[in-house]
Design a protein around this motif. Sequence first.
Motif, PDB file in Angstrom:
ATOM      1  N   LYS A   2       0.847  -1.190   0.000  1.00  0.00           N
ATOM      2  CA  LYS A   2       0.000   0.000   0.000  1.00  0.00           C
ATOM      3  C   LYS A   2       0.884   1.243   0.000  1.00  0.00           C
ATOM      4  N   LEU A   3       0.417   2.303  -0.667  1.00  0.00           N
ATOM      5  CA  LEU A   3       1.133   3.572  -0.641  1.00  0.00           C
ATOM      6  C   LEU A   3       0.997   4.206   0.739  1.00  0.00           C
ATOM      7  N   ARG A   4       2.008   4.931   1.155  1.00  0.00           N
ATOM      8  CA  ARG A   4       1.924   5.639   2.439  1.00  0.00           C
ATOM      9  C   ARG A   4       0.786   6.647   2.389  1.00  0.00           C
ATOM     10  N   THR A   5      -0.019   6.645   3.424  1.00  0.00           N
ATOM     11  CA  THR A   5      -1.176   7.538   3.458  1.00  0.00           C
ATOM     12  C   THR A   5      -0.828   8.948   3.928  1.00  0.00           C
ATOM     13  N   ASP A   6       0.378   9.128   4.476  1.00  0.00           N
ATOM     14  CA  ASP A   6       0.775  10.445   4.966  1.00  0.00           C
ATOM     15  C   ASP A   6       1.407  11.310   3.872  1.00  0.00           C
ATOM     16  N   LEU A   7       1.511  10.781   2.661  1.00  0.00           N
ATOM     17  CA  LEU A   7       2.105  11.535   1.553  1.00  0.00           C
ATOM     18  C   LEU A   7       1.020  12.006   0.598  1.00  0.00           C
ATOM     19  N   THR A  11       0.566  18.672  -7.942  1.00  0.00           N
ATOM     20  CA  THR A  11       0.944  18.993  -9.312  1.00  0.00           C
ATOM     21  C   THR A  11       1.097  20.496  -9.415  1.00  0.00           C
ATOM     22  N   ILE A  12       2.273  20.913  -9.854  1.00  0.00           N
ATOM     23  CA  ILE A  12       2.564  22.331 -10.045  1.00  0.00           C
ATOM     24  C   ILE A  12       2.998  22.480 -11.496  1.00  0.00           C
ATOM     25  N   GLY A  13       2.146  23.112 -12.278  1.00  0.00           N
ATOM     26  CA  GLY A  13       2.413  23.183 -13.713  1.00  0.00           C
ATOM     27  C   GLY A  13       2.366  21.784 -14.285  1.00  0.00           C
ATOM     28  N   SER A  14       3.436  21.353 -14.906  1.00  0.00           N
ATOM     29  CA  SER A  14       3.493  20.004 -15.466  1.00  0.00           C
ATOM     30  C   SER A  14       4.314  19.059 -14.589  1.00  0.00           C
ATOM     31  N   ASP A  15       4.705  19.521 -13.391  1.00  0.00           N
ATOM     32  CA  ASP A  15       5.509  18.711 -12.487  1.00  0.00           C
ATOM     33  C   ASP A  15       4.627  18.060 -11.430  1.00  0.00           C
ATOM     34  N   HIS A  16       4.884  16.773 -11.180  1.00  0.00           N
ATOM     35  CA  HIS A  16       4.155  16.019 -10.159  1.00  0.00           C
ATOM     36  C   HIS A  16       5.139  15.678  -9.052  1.00  0.00           C
ATOM     37  N   MET A  17       4.761  16.014  -7.815  1.00  0.00           N
ATOM     38  CA  MET A  17       5.645  15.778  -6.680  1.00  0.00           C
ATOM     39  C   MET A  17       4.896  15.117  -5.542  1.00  0.00           C
ATOM     40  N   ILE A  18       5.577  14.195  -4.878  1.00  0.00           N
ATOM     41  CA  ILE A  18       5.051  13.576  -3.662  1.00  0.00           C
ATOM     42  C   ILE A  18       5.686  14.329  -2.499  1.00  0.00           C
ATOM     43  N   VAL A  19       4.848  14.851  -1.606  1.00  0.00           N
ATOM     44  CA  VAL A  19       5.352  15.615  -0.462  1.00  0.00           C
ATOM     45  C   VAL A  19       4.722  15.112   0.831  1.00  0.00           C
ATOM     46  N   SER A  29      14.843  17.830  -0.056  1.00  0.00           N
ATOM     47  CA  SER A  29      15.541  16.557  -0.118  1.00  0.00           C
ATOM     48  C   SER A  29      14.577  15.385   0.048  1.00  0.00           C
ATOM     49  N   THR A  30      13.345  15.660   0.477  1.00  0.00           N
ATOM     50  CA  THR A  30      12.361  14.595   0.633  1.00  0.00           C
ATOM     51  C   THR A  30      11.159  14.774  -0.278  1.00  0.00           C
ATOM     52  N   VAL A  31      11.326  15.496  -1.357  1.00  0.00           N
ATOM     53  CA  VAL A  31      10.280  15.642  -2.371  1.00  0.00           C
ATOM     54  C   VAL A  31      10.619  14.689  -3.507  1.00  0.00           C
ATOM     55  N   TYR A  32       9.658  13.897  -3.925  1.00  0.00           N
ATOM     56  CA  TYR A  32       9.867  12.922  -4.982  1.00  0.00           C
ATOM     57  C   TYR A  32       9.089  13.354  -6.210  1.00  0.00           C
ATOM     58  N   THR A  33       9.738  13.393  -7.343  1.00  0.00           N
ATOM     59  CA  THR A  33       9.062  13.792  -8.573  1.00  0.00           C
ATOM     60  C   THR A  33       8.633  12.557  -9.354  1.00  0.00           C
ATOM     61  N   LEU A  34       7.482  12.657  -9.989  1.00  0.00           N
ATOM     62  CA  LEU A  34       6.931  11.569 -10.788  1.00  0.00           C
ATOM     63  C   LEU A  34       6.640  12.071 -12.195  1.00  0.00           C
ATOM     64  N   LEU A  77       8.666   0.517 -11.200  1.00  0.00           N
ATOM     65  CA  LEU A  77       7.935   1.487 -10.384  1.00  0.00           C
ATOM     66  C   LEU A  77       7.863   1.046  -8.928  1.00  0.00           C
ATOM     67  N   ILE A  78       7.509  -0.206  -8.700  1.00  0.00           N
ATOM     68  CA  ILE A  78       7.380  -0.709  -7.334  1.00  0.00           C
ATOM     69  C   ILE A  78       8.736  -0.711  -6.637  1.00  0.00           C
ATOM     70  N   GLN A  79       9.785  -1.090  -7.343  1.00  0.00           N
ATOM     71  CA  GLN A  79      11.131  -1.042  -6.760  1.00  0.00           C
ATOM     72  C   GLN A  79      11.504   0.386  -6.379  1.00  0.00           C
ATOM     73  N   ASP A  80      11.189   1.344  -7.257  1.00  0.00           N
ATOM     74  CA  ASP A  80      11.479   2.746  -6.945  1.00  0.00           C
ATOM     75  C   ASP A  80      10.671   3.225  -5.738  1.00  0.00           C
ATOM     76  N   PHE A  81       9.391   2.884  -5.678  1.00  0.00           N
ATOM     77  CA  PHE A  81       8.563   3.268  -4.537  1.00  0.00           C
ATOM     78  C   PHE A  81       9.128   2.678  -3.249  1.00  0.00           C
ATOM     79  N   GLU A  82       9.548   1.408  -3.297  1.00  0.00           N
ATOM     80  CA  GLU A  82      10.138   0.778  -2.110  1.00  0.00           C
ATOM     81  C   GLU A  82      11.426   1.455  -1.708  1.00  0.00           C
ATOM     82  N   LYS A  83      12.299   1.688  -2.681  1.00  0.00           N
ATOM     83  CA  LYS A  83      13.615   2.301  -2.433  1.00  0.00           C
ATOM     84  C   LYS A  83      13.465   3.690  -1.814  1.00  0.00           C
ATOM     85  N   GLN A  84      12.483   4.451  -2.253  1.00  0.00           N
ATOM     86  CA  GLN A  84      12.284   5.804  -1.760  1.00  0.00           C
ATOM     87  C   GLN A  84      11.429   5.861  -0.487  1.00  0.00           C
TER      88      GLN A  84
END
Length: 89
Positions: A2-7, A11-19, A29-34, A77-84
């Motif tokens: 499951k994705l973390r529910t606290d994140l 979307t700002i312009g064409s950029d997607h960020m997980i905060v 340093s803890t913002v993830y771009t998608l 994708l799942i490996q990246d989500f786990e790693k981050q």
Amino acid sequence: MKLRTDLVLRTIGSDHMIVDPSQDMVDLSTVYTLNDSAAWLWEQLQGIEFSSATVVDLLCEHYDVTETQAQADAEILIQDFEKQGLLEK
């Protein structure tokens, strides 16, 4: 898994960020771009228990990709989500 529910996906312009909205100030340093596809998947997977097969199904239904390509993309994708640290433990 499951994705973390606290994140939150922002979307700002064409950029997607997980905060983490609980931070007083945004720590870049803890913002993830998608990319667009990963952001779309984040929205689809939010709040549900999912597996690699779920991601493959979503990719095949929404994009013109083969199941083989969707499987490879889902694993990355799942490996990246786990790693981050974007998945619940």
